[in-house]
Design a protein around this motif. Structure first.
Motif, PDB file in Angstrom:
ATOM      1  N   GLN A  80       0.877  -1.197   0.118  1.00 46.65           N
ATOM      2  CA  GLN A  80      -0.003   0.054   0.472  1.00 46.65           C
ATOM      3  C   GLN A  80       0.813   1.390   0.214  1.00 46.65           C
ATOM      4  OE1 GLN A  80      -2.006  -1.044   3.615  1.00 46.65           O
ATOM      5  NE2 GLN A  80      -4.064  -1.684   1.997  1.00 46.65           N
ATOM      6  N   ILE A  81       1.907   1.374   0.781  1.00 47.85           N
ATOM      7  CA  ILE A  81       3.044   2.213   0.845  1.00 47.85           C
ATOM      8  C   ILE A  81       3.383   2.691  -0.617  1.00 47.85           C
ATOM      9  CG2 ILE A  81       5.340   3.432   2.065  1.00 47.85           C
ATOM     10  CD1 ILE A  81       3.983   1.602   4.752  1.00 47.85           C
ATOM     11  N   GLU A  88      -2.621  -5.484  -3.432  1.00 47.04           N
ATOM     12  CA  GLU A  88      -2.755  -6.686  -3.074  1.00 47.04           C
ATOM     13  C   GLU A  88      -1.513  -7.470  -3.864  1.00 47.04           C
ATOM     14  OE1 GLU A  88      -5.782  -4.726  -1.482  1.00 47.04           O
ATOM     15  OE2 GLU A  88      -4.917  -4.960  -3.400  1.00 47.04           O
ATOM     16  N   ALA A  89      -1.109  -7.004  -5.027  1.00 43.39           N
ATOM     17  CA  ALA A  89      -0.161  -7.733  -5.518  1.00 43.39           C
ATOM     18  C   ALA A  89       1.186  -7.838  -5.054  1.00 43.39           C
ATOM     19  CB  ALA A  89      -1.012  -7.093  -7.637  1.00 43.39           C
ATOM     20  N   THR A  90       1.485  -6.305  -5.085  1.00 40.52           N
ATOM     21  CA  THR A  90       2.276  -6.007  -4.956  1.00 40.52           C
ATOM     22  C   THR A  90       2.980  -6.751  -3.614  1.00 40.52           C
ATOM     23  OG1 THR A  90       2.548  -4.176  -6.291  1.00 40.52           O
ATOM     24  CG2 THR A  90       3.908  -3.796  -4.018  1.00 40.52           C
ATOM     25  N   ASP A  91       2.372  -7.017  -2.645  1.00 42.37           N
ATOM     26  CA  ASP A  91       2.406  -7.933  -1.544  1.00 42.37           C
ATOM     27  C   ASP A  91       2.777  -8.857  -1.639  1.00 42.37           C
ATOM     28  OD1 ASP A  91       2.371  -5.719   0.507  1.00 42.37           O
ATOM     29  OD2 ASP A  91      -0.085  -5.093   0.343  1.00 42.37           O
ATOM     30  N   GLU A 107       6.709 -13.450  -2.164  1.00 41.87           N
ATOM     31  CA  GLU A 107       7.389 -14.313  -3.197  1.00 41.87           C
ATOM     32  C   GLU A 107       9.026 -14.116  -3.086  1.00 41.87           C
ATOM     33  OE1 GLU A 107       7.662 -18.013  -4.736  1.00 41.87           O
ATOM     34  OE2 GLU A 107       5.844 -16.719  -3.791  1.00 41.87           O
ATOM     35  N   GLU A 108       9.048 -12.829  -3.285  1.00 41.21           N
ATOM     36  CA  GLU A 108      10.434 -12.099  -3.264  1.00 41.21           C
ATOM     37  C   GLU A 108      11.083 -12.565  -2.010  1.00 41.21           C
ATOM     38  OE1 GLU A 108      13.699  -9.619  -5.070  1.00 41.21           O
ATOM     39  OE2 GLU A 108      12.012 -10.777  -5.896  1.00 41.21           O
TER      40      GLU A 108
END
Length: 206
Positions: free
Chosen positions: A178-179, A191-194, A199-200
């Motif tokens: 979100q940030i 959500e996709a970034t999280d 995974e990273e």
């Protein structure tokens, strides 16, 4: 707003009390048994560095307790695990070797401060020694100790840092996704970034 600009001004503000004899004599020039024990139990260290041109940086390093290896009474080796490849600390060390370290032990209000000069090595034997599950650090920061001393508990006592009942409910705080969505104005959803970050983390922790 007025600012303090001289040592004399500063000491008129902090004139009482002056540093005690003990607070000066506690500074060691090498790691004693207590320092070695503290580092051996610490899973987390903050590294302060500067490029020598007024640009400063503080970065965290963490792993299992004892991840920072004591090579001798005046030498500490800190593995550099995979990160974001900004390399702020490493770039600073190449320009200005002076660093400040702050070792923490969870639940303990006192900390260990170490000041010294740092260098970067990719020595095969040292990287192998500091490997986790067969994964070697990309490089190792080797710090020559100039000063080591225990820091009192006041900051941690004031902040109640280790008291869970003072902690924010994590669910009430924004996720990193979100940030980053707001700061970088990216098209991907939070959500996709999280999910990508999770995974990273799994793939590049060591």
């Amino acid at each position: 707003m007025e600012f303090v600009t001289t040592h004399e001004e500063l000491r008129t503000i902090y004139k009482t009390p002056r540093p005690t004899d003990g607070s000066i004599r506690k500074e060691l020039k090498a790691l004693d048994g207590h320092c070695r024990s503290f580092i051996g139990k610490s899973p987390f260290v903050l590294i302060g560095s500067s490029d020598g041109a007024g640009n400063a940086d503080v970065t965290p390093k963490g792993d299992k307790p004892g991840f920072a290896a004591i090579l001798d009474d005046r030498t500490i080796a800190i593995p550099d695990r995979p990160g974001n490849n900004r390399l702020d600390t490493l770039e600073n060390i190449l320009r200005n070797p002076s660093v400040g370290l702050l070792f923490l032990i969870p639940g303990m209000n006192e900390t260990l401060r170490v000041n010294g000069d740092a260098r970067i090595t990719v020595d095969a034997g040292l990287r192998k020694r500091l490997a986790v599950d067969g994964k070697e650090p990309q490089s190792v920061i080797v710090v020559t100790v100039k000063a080591a001393y225990m820091h009192c508990a006041k900051a941690f006592m004031r902040s109640d840092l280790w008291k869970p009942d003072t902690w924010y409910d994590r669910a009430t705080l924004p996720t990193l996704g979100q940030i980053l969505r707001d700061q970088l104005v990216v098209a991907d959803s939070a959500e996709a970034t999280d999910r990508w970050l999770d995974e990273e983390y799994k793939q590049t922790m060591w």
